[in-house]
Design a protein around this motif. Structure first.
Motif, PDB file in Angstrom:
ATOM      1  N   GLU A   1      -0.566  14.308   3.601  1.00 36.03           N
ATOM      2  CA  GLU A   1      -0.040  15.653   3.388  1.00 36.03           C
ATOM      3  C   GLU A   1       0.272  15.891   1.915  1.00 36.03           C
ATOM      4  OE1 GLU A   1       3.292  15.661   6.065  1.00 36.03           O
ATOM      5  OE2 GLU A   1       2.023  16.161   7.784  1.00 36.03           O
ATOM      6  N   GLU A   2       0.532  14.798   1.191  1.00 38.73           N
ATOM      7  CA  GLU A   2       0.851  14.897  -0.229  1.00 38.73           C
ATOM      8  C   GLU A   2       0.347  13.648  -0.935  1.00 38.73           C
ATOM      9  OE1 GLU A   2       4.772  15.333  -3.109  1.00 38.73           O
ATOM     10  OE2 GLU A   2       5.030  15.271  -0.931  1.00 38.73           O
TER      11      GLU A   2
ATOM     12  N   ARG B   1       6.218   9.760  10.431  1.00 38.65           N
ATOM     13  CA  ARG B   1       6.301   9.980   8.990  1.00 38.65           C
ATOM     14  C   ARG B   1       6.221   8.660   8.222  1.00 38.65           C
ATOM     15  NH1 ARG B   1      11.819  12.941   8.554  1.00 38.65           N
ATOM     16  NH2 ARG B   1      12.246  11.381  10.165  1.00 38.65           N
TER      17      ARG B   1
ATOM     18  N   ASP C   1      -9.157  13.373   4.218  1.00 35.70           N
ATOM     19  CA  ASP C   1      -7.753  13.643   4.528  1.00 35.70           C
ATOM     20  C   ASP C   1      -6.958  12.438   5.026  1.00 35.70           C
ATOM     21  OD1 ASP C   1      -7.812  16.500   4.021  1.00 35.70           O
ATOM     22  OD2 ASP C   1      -9.103  16.620   5.786  1.00 35.70           O
ATOM     23  N   HIS C   2      -7.617  11.284   5.173  1.00 33.33           N
ATOM     24  CA  HIS C   2      -6.941  10.147   5.804  1.00 33.33           C
ATOM     25  C   HIS C   2      -7.095   8.844   5.031  1.00 33.33           C
ATOM     26  CE1 HIS C   2      -7.505  12.890   9.234  1.00 33.33           C
ATOM     27  NE2 HIS C   2      -6.410  12.333   9.712  1.00 33.33           N
TER      28      HIS C   2
ATOM     29  N   SER D   1      -7.297  16.328   1.269  1.00 34.51           N
ATOM     30  CA  SER D   1      -5.970  16.112   0.702  1.00 34.51           C
ATOM     31  C   SER D   1      -5.866  14.814  -0.083  1.00 34.51           C
ATOM     32  CB  SER D   1      -4.920  16.162   1.806  1.00 34.51           C
ATOM     33  OG  SER D   1      -5.233  15.230   2.824  1.00 34.51           O
TER      34      SER D   1
ATOM     35  N   GLY E   1       2.637  11.291   4.470  1.00 33.45           N
ATOM     36  CA  GLY E   1       1.856  11.862   5.556  1.00 33.45           C
ATOM     37  C   GLY E   1       2.356  11.466   6.916  1.00 33.45           C
ATOM     38  N   ARG E   2       1.510  11.720   7.893  1.00 32.39           N
ATOM     39  CA  ARG E   2       1.790  11.421   9.297  1.00 32.39           C
ATOM     40  C   ARG E   2       0.793  10.385   9.774  1.00 32.39           C
ATOM     41  NH1 ARG E   2       6.390  14.229  11.341  1.00 32.39           N
ATOM     42  NH2 ARG E   2       6.775  15.863   9.821  1.00 32.39           N
TER      43      ARG E   2
ATOM     44  N   ARG F   1      -2.711  10.672   8.016  1.00 31.90           N
ATOM     45  CA  ARG F   1      -3.152  11.994   7.563  1.00 31.90           C
ATOM     46  C   ARG F   1      -2.314  12.351   6.340  1.00 31.90           C
ATOM     47  NH1 ARG F   1      -0.846  16.592   8.863  1.00 31.90           N
ATOM     48  NH2 ARG F   1      -0.095  15.785  10.849  1.00 31.90           N
TER      49      ARG F   1
END
Length: 140
Positions: A119-120, A67, A46-47, A6, A85-86, A117
């Motif tokens: 997400e966008e 968040r 992803d991170h 991501s 992300g988270r 992580r």
């Protein structure tokens, strides 16, 4: 988006060049908390990761509500990346050692880090480009 994760390749390049970012988390009353972080790195596909150096409010916020938004900006070009992300706190020695290895001779005091992580991941571009300005003009 290149690769399997991501975090797109173009975003990885921006993070590698500009390790100062701004992390937005949510205070207990829902108000945004914006805090600069100087150790942001891409951890994997992803991170993102940054060290918890003088980040008590950010860490407290993440423990309550994971968040976050992270903005990494080339201030001179007025462009960069914005990530949503988270986040989670980690004390994983592999993560901490990897961050410390990037700062030899600078013993930053931290015992934990924050993994985000993604997400966008979106491009962040100044409105000045809409006025027809070029990156070269903005850098001047």
């Amino acid at each position: 988006m290149a690769g399997d994760g991501s975090v797109p390749d173009a975003a990885r390049d921006v993070v590698a060049r500009y390790p100062l970012c701004f992390v937005a988390s949510l205070d207990e009353d829902g108000a945004p908390n914006l805090s600069p972080k100087g150790t942001i790195r891409v951890w994997d596909a992803d991170h993102l990761v940054f060290a918890d150096v003088a980040s008590p409010q950010t860490v407290a916020n993440i423990a309550r509500d994971d968040r976050v938004h992270v903005n990494v900006v080339d201030h001179f070009a007025r462009r960069g990346r914005r990530f949503a992300g988270r986040a989670r706190i980690t004390r994983d020695p592999a993560v901490l050692d990897a961050i410390r290895a990037e700062y030899p001779g600078e013993p930053y005091p931290f015992e934990q880090a924050v993994l985000v992580r993604v997400e966008e991941a979106r491009e962040l571009v100044s409105p000045r480009y809409a006025l027809g300005k070029t990156e070269e003009q903005l850098r001047r």
